[in-house]
Design a protein around this motif. Structure first.
Motif, PDB file in Angstrom:
ATOM      1  N   LEU A  74     -33.013 -60.307 -20.691  1.00  0.00           N
ATOM      2  CA  LEU A  74     -32.347 -60.603 -19.427  1.00  0.00           C
ATOM      3  C   LEU A  74     -33.224 -61.553 -18.617  1.00  0.00           C
ATOM      4  CD1 LEU A  74     -31.068 -57.081 -18.288  1.00  0.00           C
ATOM      5  CD2 LEU A  74     -29.799 -58.864 -19.498  1.00  0.00           C
ATOM      6  N   PRO A  75     -32.668 -62.625 -18.065  1.00  0.00           N
ATOM      7  CA  PRO A  75     -33.487 -63.542 -17.263  1.00  0.00           C
ATOM      8  C   PRO A  75     -34.011 -62.863 -16.002  1.00  0.00           C
ATOM      9  CG  PRO A  75     -31.363 -64.533 -17.831  1.00  0.00           C
ATOM     10  CD  PRO A  75     -31.270 -63.080 -18.167  1.00  0.00           C
ATOM     11  N   GLN A  76     -35.259 -63.111 -15.674  1.00  0.00           N
ATOM     12  CA  GLN A  76     -35.778 -62.649 -14.390  1.00  0.00           C
ATOM     13  C   GLN A  76     -35.079 -63.415 -13.274  1.00  0.00           C
ATOM     14  OE1 GLN A  76     -40.160 -61.822 -13.974  1.00  0.00           O
ATOM     15  NE2 GLN A  76     -40.225 -62.994 -15.872  1.00  0.00           N
TER      16      GLN A  76
ATOM     17  N   GLU B 236     -12.276 -57.179 -12.592  1.00  0.00           N
ATOM     18  CA  GLU B 236     -11.709 -56.130 -13.435  1.00  0.00           C
ATOM     19  C   GLU B 236     -12.121 -56.375 -14.874  1.00  0.00           C
ATOM     20  OE1 GLU B 236      -7.499 -55.924 -12.927  1.00  0.00           O
ATOM     21  OE2 GLU B 236      -7.604 -55.772 -10.730  1.00  0.00           O
ATOM     22  N   GLY B 237     -12.873 -55.455 -15.429  1.00  0.00           N
ATOM     23  CA  GLY B 237     -13.278 -55.556 -16.826  1.00  0.00           C
ATOM     24  C   GLY B 237     -14.209 -56.724 -17.103  1.00  0.00           C
ATOM     25  N   GLY B 238     -15.014 -57.102 -16.111  1.00  0.00           N
ATOM     26  CA  GLY B 238     -15.970 -58.193 -16.307  1.00  0.00           C
ATOM     27  C   GLY B 238     -16.909 -57.887 -17.463  1.00  0.00           C
ATOM     28  N   LEU B 239     -17.134 -58.890 -18.310  1.00  0.00           N
ATOM     29  CA  LEU B 239     -17.890 -58.611 -19.526  1.00  0.00           C
ATOM     30  C   LEU B 239     -18.570 -59.874 -20.038  1.00  0.00           C
ATOM     31  CD1 LEU B 239     -18.502 -56.624 -21.926  1.00  0.00           C
ATOM     32  CD2 LEU B 239     -16.402 -57.502 -22.987  1.00  0.00           C
ATOM     33  N   THR B 240     -19.808 -59.738 -20.422  1.00  0.00           N
ATOM     34  CA  THR B 240     -20.484 -60.749 -21.225  1.00  0.00           C
ATOM     35  C   THR B 240     -20.608 -60.153 -22.620  1.00  0.00           C
ATOM     36  OG1 THR B 240     -21.716 -61.574 -19.323  1.00  0.00           O
ATOM     37  CG2 THR B 240     -22.569 -62.141 -21.490  1.00  0.00           C
ATOM     38  N   ALA B 241     -19.780 -60.636 -23.536  1.00  0.00           N
ATOM     39  CA  ALA B 241     -19.667 -59.995 -24.850  1.00  0.00           C
ATOM     40  C   ALA B 241     -21.004 -59.895 -25.565  1.00  0.00           C
ATOM     41  CB  ALA B 241     -18.661 -60.759 -25.708  1.00  0.00           C
TER      42      ALA B 241
ATOM     43  N   PRO C 148     -19.492 -65.228 -10.561  1.00  0.00           N
ATOM     44  CA  PRO C 148     -20.627 -64.450 -11.075  1.00  0.00           C
ATOM     45  C   PRO C 148     -20.477 -64.092 -12.549  1.00  0.00           C
ATOM     46  CG  PRO C 148     -19.261 -63.111  -9.616  1.00  0.00           C
ATOM     47  CD  PRO C 148     -18.783 -64.519  -9.472  1.00  0.00           C
ATOM     48  N   VAL C 149     -19.250 -63.870 -13.013  1.00  0.00           N
ATOM     49  CA  VAL C 149     -19.053 -63.554 -14.430  1.00  0.00           C
ATOM     50  C   VAL C 149     -19.340 -64.788 -15.279  1.00  0.00           C
ATOM     51  CG1 VAL C 149     -17.425 -62.736 -16.171  1.00  0.00           C
ATOM     52  CG2 VAL C 149     -17.379 -61.763 -13.861  1.00  0.00           C
ATOM     53  N   LEU C 150     -18.895 -65.956 -14.814  1.00  0.00           N
ATOM     54  CA  LEU C 150     -19.199 -67.188 -15.541  1.00  0.00           C
ATOM     55  C   LEU C 150     -20.701 -67.447 -15.543  1.00  0.00           C
ATOM     56  CD1 LEU C 150     -18.376 -69.758 -17.014  1.00  0.00           C
ATOM     57  CD2 LEU C 150     -17.988 -70.831 -14.776  1.00  0.00           C
ATOM     58  N   ALA C 151     -21.365 -67.227 -14.405  1.00  0.00           N
ATOM     59  CA  ALA C 151     -22.822 -67.420 -14.344  1.00  0.00           C
ATOM     60  C   ALA C 151     -23.531 -66.503 -15.334  1.00  0.00           C
ATOM     61  CB  ALA C 151     -23.326 -67.169 -12.926  1.00  0.00           C
ATOM     62  N   ALA C 152     -23.068 -65.264 -15.427  1.00  0.00           N
ATOM     63  CA  ALA C 152     -23.665 -64.324 -16.388  1.00  0.00           C
ATOM     64  C   ALA C 152     -23.466 -64.809 -17.815  1.00  0.00           C
ATOM     65  CB  ALA C 152     -23.050 -62.937 -16.199  1.00  0.00           C
ATOM     66  N   GLN C 153     -22.294 -65.346 -18.100  1.00  0.00           N
ATOM     67  CA  GLN C 153     -22.016 -65.865 -19.439  1.00  0.00           C
ATOM     68  C   GLN C 153     -22.860 -67.101 -19.733  1.00  0.00           C
ATOM     69  OE1 GLN C 153     -18.143 -67.676 -20.064  1.00  0.00           O
ATOM     70  NE2 GLN C 153     -17.997 -66.720 -22.098  1.00  0.00           N
ATOM     71  N   MET C 154     -22.979 -68.000 -18.753  1.00  0.00           N
ATOM     72  CA  MET C 154     -23.802 -69.195 -18.926  1.00  0.00           C
ATOM     73  C   MET C 154     -25.247 -68.821 -19.206  1.00  0.00           C
ATOM     74  SD  MET C 154     -22.141 -71.488 -15.842  1.00  0.00           S
ATOM     75  CE  MET C 154     -23.450 -72.702 -15.834  1.00  0.00           C
TER      76      MET C 154
ATOM     77  N   PHE D 269     -22.674 -60.876  -5.586  1.00  0.00           N
ATOM     78  CA  PHE D 269     -22.783 -61.735  -6.764  1.00  0.00           C
ATOM     79  C   PHE D 269     -23.785 -61.165  -7.762  1.00  0.00           C
ATOM     80  CE2 PHE D 269     -24.554 -65.217  -9.185  1.00  0.00           C
ATOM     81  CZ  PHE D 269     -23.496 -66.089  -9.401  1.00  0.00           C
ATOM     82  N   LEU D 270     -24.952 -60.787  -7.267  1.00  0.00           N
ATOM     83  CA  LEU D 270     -25.996 -60.289  -8.159  1.00  0.00           C
ATOM     84  C   LEU D 270     -25.644 -58.914  -8.720  1.00  0.00           C
ATOM     85  CD1 LEU D 270     -29.170 -61.511  -6.239  1.00  0.00           C
ATOM     86  CD2 LEU D 270     -28.181 -62.439  -8.340  1.00  0.00           C
ATOM     87  N   GLN D 271     -24.942 -58.107  -7.956  1.00  0.00           N
ATOM     88  CA  GLN D 271     -24.472 -56.840  -8.498  1.00  0.00           C
ATOM     89  C   GLN D 271     -23.520 -57.065  -9.668  1.00  0.00           C
ATOM     90  OE1 GLN D 271     -23.237 -53.764  -5.574  1.00  0.00           O
ATOM     91  NE2 GLN D 271     -24.018 -55.158  -4.002  1.00  0.00           N
ATOM     92  N   VAL D 272     -22.631 -58.055  -9.525  1.00  0.00           N
ATOM     93  CA  VAL D 272     -21.682 -58.341 -10.601  1.00  0.00           C
ATOM     94  C   VAL D 272     -22.410 -58.892 -11.823  1.00  0.00           C
ATOM     95  CG1 VAL D 272     -19.707 -59.752 -11.298  1.00  0.00           C
ATOM     96  CG2 VAL D 272     -19.752 -58.698  -9.022  1.00  0.00           C
ATOM     97  N   VAL D 273     -23.322 -59.846 -11.605  1.00  0.00           N
ATOM     98  CA  VAL D 273     -24.055 -60.434 -12.734  1.00  0.00           C
ATOM     99  C   VAL D 273     -24.761 -59.346 -13.531  1.00  0.00           C
ATOM    100  CG1 VAL D 273     -26.037 -61.868 -13.350  1.00  0.00           C
ATOM    101  CG2 VAL D 273     -24.323 -62.732 -11.745  1.00  0.00           C
ATOM    102  N   ARG D 274     -25.497 -58.497 -12.855  1.00  0.00           N
ATOM    103  CA  ARG D 274     -26.214 -57.433 -13.568  1.00  0.00           C
ATOM    104  C   ARG D 274     -25.237 -56.454 -14.219  1.00  0.00           C
ATOM    105  NH1 ARG D 274     -31.548 -57.718 -13.231  1.00  0.00           N
ATOM    106  NH2 ARG D 274     -32.606 -58.580 -11.398  1.00  0.00           N
ATOM    107  N   GLY D 275     -24.105 -56.225 -13.567  1.00  0.00           N
ATOM    108  CA  GLY D 275     -23.131 -55.306 -14.127  1.00  0.00           C
ATOM    109  C   GLY D 275     -22.528 -55.806 -15.428  1.00  0.00           C
ATOM    110  N   VAL D 276     -22.159 -57.085 -15.468  1.00  0.00           N
ATOM    111  CA  VAL D 276     -21.519 -57.602 -16.685  1.00  0.00           C
ATOM    112  C   VAL D 276     -22.534 -57.864 -17.788  1.00  0.00           C
ATOM    113  CG1 VAL D 276     -19.617 -58.579 -15.373  1.00  0.00           C
ATOM    114  CG2 VAL D 276     -21.564 -60.028 -15.938  1.00  0.00           C
ATOM    115  N   TRP D 277     -23.819 -57.888 -17.460  1.00  0.00           N
ATOM    116  CA  TRP D 277     -24.842 -57.977 -18.499  1.00  0.00           C
ATOM    117  C   TRP D 277     -25.028 -56.640 -19.225  1.00  0.00           C
ATOM    118  CZ3 TRP D 277     -29.174 -60.974 -15.438  1.00  0.00           C
ATOM    119  CH2 TRP D 277     -28.939 -62.360 -15.540  1.00  0.00           C
TER     120      TRP D 277
END
Length: 401
Positions: A185-187, A174-179, A101-107, A151-159
């Motif tokens: 934000l994509p719908q 731990e410390g998930g982040l999209t710099a 999910p963190v990689l998906a958020a970054q992508m 998964f979606l909770q993590v994606v929205r969290g790191v955004w």
């Protein structure tokens, strides 16, 4: 509430028949039980670019790109197509179980910067265990939806732009982040008809998608998801996934549907129904129940034809009729609360023109479309159609097919 019109990119192949996908792969059906078909177009980038450009020119807001074994990767294909389009958005389907999910958020964040904000996300939890295992996913149906929830909770969290921690049954971050978070934000689009799917939609998504069931059944789904979302203190918008066969007259449209049906021999239908019947997807089972594998009484509601579902998984119904009749049905679904219409047709290039030139003006005349760039702006017309399609269907076709 305006109507949002979206089209489809056939990244598994396209053609003038409903069985074109099976000409490329068995799709779970043994190839020796399928008769080869003609008029099939490979999903090469040149042909997909034709469809994307046509969709943009005709005023569609976005195109849906599928995910799975039998199609090209949606992320790579669509980011390439952003370079040959200007306004068109891309509704990229992907499976949570095969990516971090963190990689998906970054992508997604990178995609938004490359495309200048043209990404929409379609989260596909998956209803076929055989397909899921091909990608290394061995969870059962309900646990896949529980994982999608996390998964979606993590994606929205790191955004959120700050380090994000999450501990769940499926993900520990731990410390998930999209710099650099995506802007905008994509719908997030999502579909699922099972009891396990409803709460996921209510808690996480922007647009809940249903396949094209009769209006009364669609209303039941809307009421169900809306009620769940209200308990979560959220508002969810709604969309529907349909095929279309729209023509200048109802007679022409139904003749096209009959031709597609005539291409389907009994063995092909039987093989497809056997394979589709194994699906764990509640939505797929609802699609199959609309026709029961029979060619009789396929018009299950006014202008709603279930013939597509005889041989194809996923969306199994089409709106069939004159341009005004198809617009009537869209207006009917819209009155129930449907905002997003994700449409397709065979072949996708020609049907985009039939709908864009025929139905879209009807919807605009009824005040259902937002004001925006005029489709076909600056293109000389002939008999009400662009010069590319004098007198009828468009002349753009895939090279060599």
């Amino acid at each position: 509430m305006s109507v949002h019109l979206h089209w489809f990119l056939p990244t598994g192949g396209d053609g003038r028949t409903l069985v074109d996908r099976h000409a490329y792969t068995d799709g779970g059906i043994r190839r020796d039980r399928i008769t080869p078909v003609s008029g099939v177009r490979a999903p090469d980038i040149e042909y997909l670019a034709q469809i994307a450009k046509a969709a943009e020119q005709l005023g569609f807001e976005a195109v849906l790109t599928p995910t799975g074994t039998w199609c090209e990767d949606a992320w790579l294909t669509t980011v390439a197509l952003t370079q040959v389009t200007e306004r068109l958005k891309f509704l990229v389907a992907f499976r949570p179980g095969v990516i971090s999910p963190v990689l998906a958020a970054q992508m997604a964040a990178t995609y938004q910067r490359i495309s200048r904000g043209r990404l929409l996300l379609n989260v596909v939890t998956g209803g076929d265990s055989t397909e899921q295992r091909r990608f290394g996913d061995h969870l059962d149906h309900d646990r896949r939806y529980a994982r999608t929830d996390e998964f979606l909770q993590v994606v929205r969290g790191v955004w959120g732009g700050a380090p994000f921690d999450f501990t769940g049954d499926h993900y520990q971050v731990e410390g998930g982040l999209t710099a650099l978070p995506p802007d905008p934000l994509p719908q997030i689009f999502f579909g699922g008809s099972s009891a396990a799917a409803g709460p996921v939609a209510a808690r996480n998504v922007d647009v809940y998608l249903t396949w094209g069931e009769p209006p009364a059944e669609v209303k039941q789904k809307i009421d169900w998801i809306r009620g769940l979302a209200e308990k979560e203190g959220r508002t969810v918008r709604f969309g529907i996934r349909l095929h279309t066969i729209s023509r200048d007259s109802a007679k022409e449209a139904w003749a096209t549907a009959d031709r597609l049906l005539d291409d389907l021999d009994p063995a092909t239908v039987a093989a497809a129904q056997q394979a589709l019947g194994k699906s764990e997807s509640v939505g797929q089972q609802r699609m199959l129940a609309l026709h029961g594998g029979s060619r009789d009484k396929l018009e299950i509601s006014p202008n709603l034809w279930a013939g597509v579902g005889l041989v194809r998984g996923g969306a199994g119904t089409a709106l069939v009729g004159s341009h005004a009749e198809v617009a009537d049905r869209i207006e009917e679904y819209h009155s129930l609360g449907i905002e997003h219409f994700v449409l397709s047709g065979y072949p996708h290039l020609e049907e985009a023109y039939w709908f864009g030139e025929g139905v879209r003006p009807e919807l605009a005349a009824r005040g259902l479309l937002e004001a925006g760039p005029a489709p076909l702006d600056g293109v000389p017309a002939a008999n009400g159609r662009p010069a590319s399609a004098p007198g009828g269907a468009p002349l753009l076709i895939a090279g060599g097919r």
